[in-house]
Motif scaffolding. Structure first.
Motif, short mmCIF file in Angstrom:
data_model
loop_
_atom_site.label_atom_id
_atom_site.label_comp_id
_atom_site.label_asym_id
_atom_site.label_seq_id
_atom_site.Cartn_x
_atom_site.Cartn_y
_atom_site.Cartn_z
N GLU A 250 0.85 -1.19 0.00
CA GLU A 250 0.00 0.00 0.00
C GLU A 250 0.88 1.24 0.00
O GLU A 250 1.74 1.40 0.87
CB GLU A 250 -0.91 0.01 1.22
N HIS A 251 0.66 2.11 -0.98
CA HIS A 251 1.48 3.32 -1.09
C HIS A 251 1.12 4.30 0.02
O HIS A 251 -0.05 4.61 0.25
CB HIS A 251 1.26 3.97 -2.45
N VAL A 252 2.16 4.78 0.72
CA VAL A 252 1.98 5.78 1.77
C VAL A 252 2.81 7.00 1.38
O VAL A 252 3.99 7.09 1.71
CB VAL A 252 2.41 5.24 3.15
N ASN A 253 2.20 7.90 0.66
CA ASN A 253 2.91 9.05 0.10
C ASN A 253 3.57 9.90 1.18
O ASN A 253 4.70 10.38 1.02
CB ASN A 253 1.95 9.90 -0.73
N ALA A 254 2.88 10.10 2.31
CA ALA A 254 3.39 10.97 3.36
C ALA A 254 4.67 10.44 3.98
O ALA A 254 5.48 11.22 4.52
CB ALA A 254 2.33 11.15 4.45
N ALA A 259 3.61 0.33 2.79
CA ALA A 259 3.29 -0.59 3.87
C ALA A 259 3.05 -1.95 3.23
O ALA A 259 2.20 -2.09 2.35
CB ALA A 259 2.06 -0.12 4.63
N VAL A 260 3.81 -2.95 3.64
CA VAL A 260 3.80 -4.25 2.98
C VAL A 260 3.25 -5.33 3.92
O VAL A 260 3.63 -5.39 5.09
CB VAL A 260 5.23 -4.64 2.53
N THR A 261 2.36 -6.16 3.38
CA THR A 261 1.85 -7.32 4.09
C THR A 261 2.20 -8.57 3.29
O THR A 261 1.93 -8.62 2.09
CB THR A 261 0.32 -7.26 4.28
#
Length: 498
Positions: A250-254, A259-261
């Motif tokens: 999941e891309h977390v631009n901030a 974030a990887v699962t």
């Protein structure tokens, strides 16, 4: 190529000093800041109070700082930094050596030097010249950093972490953390250990990162049931040596990262999967350096994507199958054929219990891949032995796919000459495999029709984009998409006017 060291020069010191004071994330992973008064080394983005310049020294690699007696910072976690941009200025042998020495499970130094085609003595000379430590020391420090990352970011038990990081026992892990981090695994851990099968991590990149472009690229080529692309995430199932797993990023631009699962039954594969994710999303690229090279090649500043990345395939074999099935057809038609291949020959994974003996179970709890069954890309053996008449294409292309799969059943890493020798596999197919499968940054797809057309419209000198010509290929594809979009908009406007 002439050998060069990764040592800090006086010129670099001035640049790094300015970057450290600015905390500019674009320098993250290019160097590390060691504080003499505390004995700690950090990433240049560390939120801790800035020390005085006379109290710091700089290193281009985390292991060099550790070899000098500095321990990694608990706040900025140097083990999580993106790697340096392809080790600019370092010869190819050294780059390959660092990659092999960082791999887990660990291989003997003798085996690695043999794979590189050099003597152990020469490998030792290369590593000491570059990072100031022996190959064995480099291996030990790299797996200690990986173990530290798992301790701080995951909920895995210490025993599982020891196994995943190639330690023979929990006691070995404890000794390594004490030696290189001057603490204990318990002191590093902030979360309680869990028996949950989902492993969560955070992987950083050097900004800017054009997630919109990467997302669109992956979405256009996604295989239903095997992959799912949303506004902020990419998910897929995979088969690794018979084990079916699941990954979601999941891309977390901030936070300049993902974030990887990950869900896998065999933790010994975890390190290779994490490295595969980094490669697939091109997290270690230096976007500023790449953009400068593309402008040097003849594109304007406005034409070059800011934060361009090379989204790659999950494996070399998968990229080859995609390339063969995509010969002389549109991307949409190619994906239709690849989907047919996956749904017919790919192993199924299902979260619910079933009586179907061909279904492989998994405990992934965060999966949103659509459909009752999820699929993995088929293995070389399954493709080589299958009757491929279900694929809607000329017999010659089906046979090329079969021969390609057969080659990979005999050797998981065949030579380029072996691939090119296959009937039905030409230079375009091999170049596509090198660019998206092997993730080589310097492949210019000059045999591609769209690349030729766009190069004629936007005169470029590909050799000036080296060693980043793969990104030039992607950029020309993107310019074609933009041009096609403008044409479609004009046509829609004409229809409205009528």
């Amino acid at each position: 190529m002439q050998e060069k060291s990764l040592a800090i020069t006086k010129v670099n010191q001035g640049v790094y000093a300015k970057a450290r004071l600015s905390r500019d994330p674009r320098f993250d992973g290019q160097f590390f800041v060691a504080v003499k008064t505390t004995g700690i080394f950090c990433r240049p983005i560390c939120p801790a109070k800035l020390p005085k310049e006379e109290n710091v020294t700089y290193f281009t690699h985390a292991t060099t700082a550790m070899a000098k007696g500095f321990r990694p910072c608990y706040r900025c976690r140097p083990d999580s930094a993106p790697q340096s941009s392809a080790w600019e200025g370092v010869n190819t042998t050294l780059s390959r050596a660092m990659k092999l020495l960082s791999a887990l499970p660990i291989q003997s130094v003798a085996h690695i030097s043999s794979r590189l085609g050099i003597s152990e003595r020469y490998l030792n000379k290369l590593m000491i010249s570059a990072v100031g430590i022996s190959p064995k020391q480099f291996q030990n420090m790299q797996r200690a950093l990986f173990a530290k990352q798992l301790i701080q970011q995951s909920a895995l038990s210490f025993t599982d972490i020891a196994h995943t990081a190639s330690y023979d026992s929990l006691r070995q892990l404890q000794r390594a953390i004490a030696q290189y981090c001057n603490t204990t695994p318990s002191a590093l851990r902030k979360t309680k250990a869990s028996a949950h099968n989902d492993i969560t991590l955070f992987l950083s990149y050097r900004p800017p990162y054009d997630w919109a472009y990467v997302r669109a690229f992956l979405s256009m080529r996604a295989i239903s049931g095997m992959e799912n692309v949303t506004e902020n995430s990419y998910q897929r199932w995979f088969n690794l040596q018979g084990d079916v797993g699941y990954v979601r990023v999941e891309h977390v631009n901030a936070r300049n990262g993902f974030a990887v699962t990950i869900n896998i039954p065999d933790l010994s594969h975890l390190h290779s999967i994490i490295e595969n994710i980094k490669g697939m999303l091109d997290l270690n690229a230096d976007p500023a350096l790449i953009k400068h090279s593309l402008v040097q090649a003849g594109l304007s500043e406005n034409e070059v994507l800011s934060g361009i990345r090379l989204p790659s395939a999950w494996s070399v074999f998968e990229s080859g199958c995609r390339a063969i099935l995509g010969q002389q057809v549109s991307v949409k038609a190619a994906i239709g054929q690849v989907s047919l291949l996956v749904h017919t020959l790919g192993a199924k994974a299902k979260t619910a219990k079933t009586d179907n003996p061909d279904t492989i179970h998994t405990n992934a709890s965060n999966c949103s891949v659509s459909g009752e069954n999820a699929y993995c890309f088929p293995t070389p053996e399954s493709v080589a032995l299958a009757d491929l008449r279900f694929l809607r294409m000329p017999d010659a292309r089906r046979e090329a796919l079969r021969r390609f799969a057969q080659l990979f059943t005999e050797n998981s890493s065949p030579e380029h000459s072996e691939i090119l020798a296959l009937k039905g596999v030409g230079s375009w197919t091999l170049d596509y495999i090198k660019m998206r499968g092997e993730r080589q940054p310097d492949v210019y797809l000059e045999g591609d029709l769209i690349v030729r057309k766009m190069a004629a419209l936007h005169p470029v000198e590909p050799e000036k984009a080296a060693p980043w010509r793969s990104y030039l290929t992607l950029q020309l594809w993107k310019l074609s998409d933009n041009a096609q979009g403008k044409i479609e908009n004009k046509e829609r406007k004409k229809e409205k006017d009528k």
